[in-house]
Design a protein around this motif. Structure first.
Motif, PDB file in Angstrom:
ATOM      1  N   SER A   1      30.552  50.417  41.129  1.00  0.00           N
ATOM      2  CA  SER A   1      29.288  49.600  41.098  1.00  0.00           C
ATOM      3  C   SER A   1      28.703  48.580  40.324  1.00  0.00           C
ATOM      4  N   GLN A   2      27.440  49.850  39.184  1.00  0.00           N
ATOM      5  CA  GLN A   2      26.737  48.857  38.365  1.00  0.00           C
ATOM      6  C   GLN A   2      27.056  48.000  37.627  1.00  0.00           C
ATOM      7  N   ARG A   3      28.347  48.585  36.978  1.00  0.00           N
ATOM      8  CA  ARG A   3      29.499  47.942  35.744  1.00  0.00           C
ATOM      9  C   ARG A   3      30.198  46.932  36.106  1.00  0.00           C
ATOM     10  N   ILE A   4      30.488  46.643  37.053  1.00  0.00           N
ATOM     11  CA  ILE A   4      32.431  45.865  37.429  1.00  0.00           C
ATOM     12  C   ILE A   4      31.444  44.564  37.116  1.00  0.00           C
ATOM     13  N   LEU A   5      30.401  44.093  38.158  1.00  0.00           N
ATOM     14  CA  LEU A   5      30.521  42.602  38.217  1.00  0.00           C
ATOM     15  C   LEU A   5      30.002  42.068  36.883  1.00  0.00           C
ATOM     16  N   PRO A   6      28.820  42.753  36.156  1.00  0.00           N
ATOM     17  CA  PRO A   6      28.669  42.153  34.525  1.00  0.00           C
ATOM     18  C   PRO A   6      29.270  41.933  34.371  1.00  0.00           C
ATOM     19  N   MET A   7      30.799  43.340  34.004  1.00  0.00           N
ATOM     20  CA  MET A   7      31.825  42.854  32.796  1.00  0.00           C
ATOM     21  C   MET A   7      32.121  42.218  33.458  1.00  0.00           C
ATOM     22  N   ILE A   8      32.449  41.262  34.441  1.00  0.00           N
ATOM     23  CA  ILE A   8      33.429  40.586  35.099  1.00  0.00           C
ATOM     24  C   ILE A   8      32.477  38.618  34.927  1.00  0.00           C
ATOM     25  N   ASP A   9      31.008  38.692  34.980  1.00  0.00           N
ATOM     26  CA  ASP A   9      30.059  37.900  34.329  1.00  0.00           C
ATOM     27  C   ASP A   9      30.725  37.314  33.099  1.00  0.00           C
ATOM     28  N   LYS A  10      30.461  38.692  32.699  1.00  0.00           N
ATOM     29  CA  LYS A  10      30.838  38.679  30.796  1.00  0.00           C
ATOM     30  C   LYS A  10      31.835  37.627  29.885  1.00  0.00           C
ATOM     31  N   LEU A  11      32.755  38.043  30.980  1.00  0.00           N
ATOM     32  CA  LEU A  11      34.577  37.740  30.261  1.00  0.00           C
ATOM     33  C   LEU A  11      34.409  36.652  30.425  1.00  0.00           C
ATOM     34  N   LEU A  12      34.348  36.180  32.121  1.00  0.00           N
ATOM     35  CA  LEU A  12      34.501  35.053  32.496  1.00  0.00           C
ATOM     36  C   LEU A  12      33.296  33.594  31.656  1.00  0.00           C
ATOM     37  N   SER A  13      32.063  34.071  31.280  1.00  0.00           N
ATOM     38  CA  SER A  13      31.552  33.293  30.864  1.00  0.00           C
ATOM     39  C   SER A  13      31.462  32.577  29.211  1.00  0.00           C
ATOM     40  N   LYS A  14      32.402  34.316  28.812  1.00  0.00           N
ATOM     41  CA  LYS A  14      33.251  34.160  27.709  1.00  0.00           C
ATOM     42  C   LYS A  14      33.822  32.968  27.058  1.00  0.00           C
ATOM     43  N   HIS A  15      34.424  32.830  28.064  1.00  0.00           N
ATOM     44  CA  HIS A  15      35.677  31.870  28.227  1.00  0.00           C
ATOM     45  C   HIS A  15      35.832  30.486  28.901  1.00  0.00           C
ATOM     46  N   ALA A  16      34.722  30.378  29.288  1.00  0.00           N
ATOM     47  CA  ALA A  16      33.658  29.382  30.251  1.00  0.00           C
ATOM     48  C   ALA A  16      34.927  29.034  30.998  1.00  0.00           C
ATOM     49  N   ILE A  17      35.190  30.124  32.206  1.00  0.00           N
ATOM     50  CA  ILE A  17      35.488  29.320  33.174  1.00  0.00           C
ATOM     51  C   ILE A  17      34.945  29.687  34.587  1.00  0.00           C
ATOM     52  N   ASN A  18      34.787  29.698  35.433  1.00  0.00           N
ATOM     53  CA  ASN A  18      34.268  30.421  36.860  1.00  0.00           C
ATOM     54  C   ASN A  18      35.313  31.007  37.674  1.00  0.00           C
ATOM     55  N   ILE A  19      34.965  31.165  38.796  1.00  0.00           N
ATOM     56  CA  ILE A  19      35.940  32.041  39.528  1.00  0.00           C
ATOM     57  C   ILE A  19      37.055  30.777  39.811  1.00  0.00           C
ATOM     58  N   THR A  20      36.559  29.586  40.758  1.00  0.00           N
ATOM     59  CA  THR A  20      36.764  28.600  41.219  1.00  0.00           C
ATOM     60  C   THR A  20      37.743  27.885  40.254  1.00  0.00           C
ATOM     61  N   ASP A  21      37.772  28.535  39.415  1.00  0.00           N
ATOM     62  CA  ASP A  21      39.180  28.144  38.146  1.00  0.00           C
ATOM     63  C   ASP A  21      40.215  29.101  38.517  1.00  0.00           C
ATOM     64  N   LEU A  22      40.260  29.598  38.405  1.00  0.00           N
ATOM     65  CA  LEU A  22      40.802  30.374  38.580  1.00  0.00           C
ATOM     66  C   LEU A  22      42.340  30.903  39.708  1.00  0.00           C
ATOM     67  N   ASP A  23      43.966  30.832  39.213  1.00  0.00           N
ATOM     68  CA  ASP A  23      44.622  30.888  40.361  1.00  0.00           C
ATOM     69  C   ASP A  23      44.577  31.758  40.878  1.00  0.00           C
ATOM     70  N   ALA A  24      44.341  32.786  40.790  1.00  0.00           N
ATOM     71  CA  ALA A  24      44.532  34.289  41.426  1.00  0.00           C
ATOM     72  C   ALA A  24      44.009  35.354  40.978  1.00  0.00           C
ATOM     73  N   LEU A  25      43.240  36.883  41.810  1.00  0.00           N
ATOM     74  CA  LEU A  25      42.567  37.811  41.297  1.00  0.00           C
ATOM     75  C   LEU A  25      43.452  39.163  41.692  1.00  0.00           C
ATOM     76  N   ALA A  26      43.886  39.531  40.952  1.00  0.00           N
ATOM     77  CA  ALA A  26      44.544  41.192  41.148  1.00  0.00           C
ATOM     78  C   ALA A  26      43.039  42.088  41.167  1.00  0.00           C
ATOM     79  N   TYR A  27      44.357  43.331  41.437  1.00  0.00           N
ATOM     80  CA  TYR A  27      43.725  44.992  41.278  1.00  0.00           C
ATOM     81  C   TYR A  27      44.384  46.017  41.764  1.00  0.00           C
ATOM     82  N   CYS A  28      43.533  46.997  41.174  1.00  0.00           N
ATOM     83  CA  CYS A  28      44.257  48.465  41.115  1.00  0.00           C
ATOM     84  C   CYS A  28      43.774  48.434  42.623  1.00  0.00           C
TER      85      CYS A  28
END
Length: 232
Positions: free
Chosen positions: A35-62
């Protein structure tokens, strides 16, 4: 195509991004810190690729099976992101993701997956690769180690490359060891990177769901968790 995938179903925590032909992943073993790690990991990965959540086509998860808390965390994160960005969702079995990795990283066409479910039980999955993507040979279940051995024996794997994955094999090694269950265990935990090929195919096939239909899978006692506040 842009797909963000997340996993928090076991002791591992990971997030992966498909951005056209580029794939990127962040993976950590961090028990009880998801719960402490997942959101910072998401932010880091999207920022690295200059992508916003709204730029995505879909979300996937286990979507499970896995730890109750871990599966619930992933479900809640996906629901929040999908609702805010109006994105379709792709649910992928934790067990299937591990089998997909065992194929893509180690070449196994068939994988026997067992995750330690505690209480002398395992989460059971049996998968075979078809056209590069894993498919169930037998349905997922919560079983005792003895029941898992019997289930695996129902289908002969003699002519295929067979591998094992998951923490269940080491947790109950004595009960599970047979002449057919001595292949190496190359994959212990799921990784979001291997959600991506399954999710990409699902997206192309139109096999997505809306945020209202996001449902975690716990297997044991068929427990479900209701989705968003106010949604019944």
């Amino acid at each position: 195509m842009k797909i963000l995938a997340i996993d928090t179903a076991t002791e591992a925590c990971s997030v992966a991004l498909l951005n056209g032909n580029v794939k990127d992943v962040i993976f950590e073993i961090c028990p009880q810190q998801h719960s402490q790690r997942i959101l910072p990991m998401i932010d880091k990965l999207l920022s690295k690729h200059a992508i916003n959540i709204t730029d995505l086509d879909a979300l996937a998860y286990c979507r499970g099976p896995g730890s109750f808390t871990g599966v619930r965390i992933a479900t809640g994160i996906v629901q929040g992101l999908a609702l805010g960005a109006d994105l379709p969702v792709i649910e992928v079995s934790t067990l299937a993701v591990m089998a997909q990795e065992n194929y893509m990283q180690h070449g196994y066409l068939i994988t026997k997956v067992l995750i330690d479910a505690r209480m002398q039980e395992v989460y059971f999955g049996h998968f075979q690769v078809h056209n590069g993507i894993v498919a169930e040979l037998q349905g997922e279940a919560v079983l005792t180690p003895a029941e898992a051995v019997a289930k695996f024996a129902e289908i002969s794997d003699d002519n295929e490359a067979v591998g094992r994955a998951g923490t269940g094999w080491s947790a109950y090694s004595e009960a599970l060891m047979t002449s057919q269950n001595k292949d190496p265990i190359n994959v212990l935990y799921p990784c979001a990177e291997f959600i991506l090929p399954i999710a990409e195919k699902a997206f192309k096939d139109g096999s997505t769901i809306t945020v209202d239909d996001v449902t975690p899978i716990y297997l044991r006692d068929k427990v479900t968790w209701k989705k968003l506040p106010g949604k019944e």
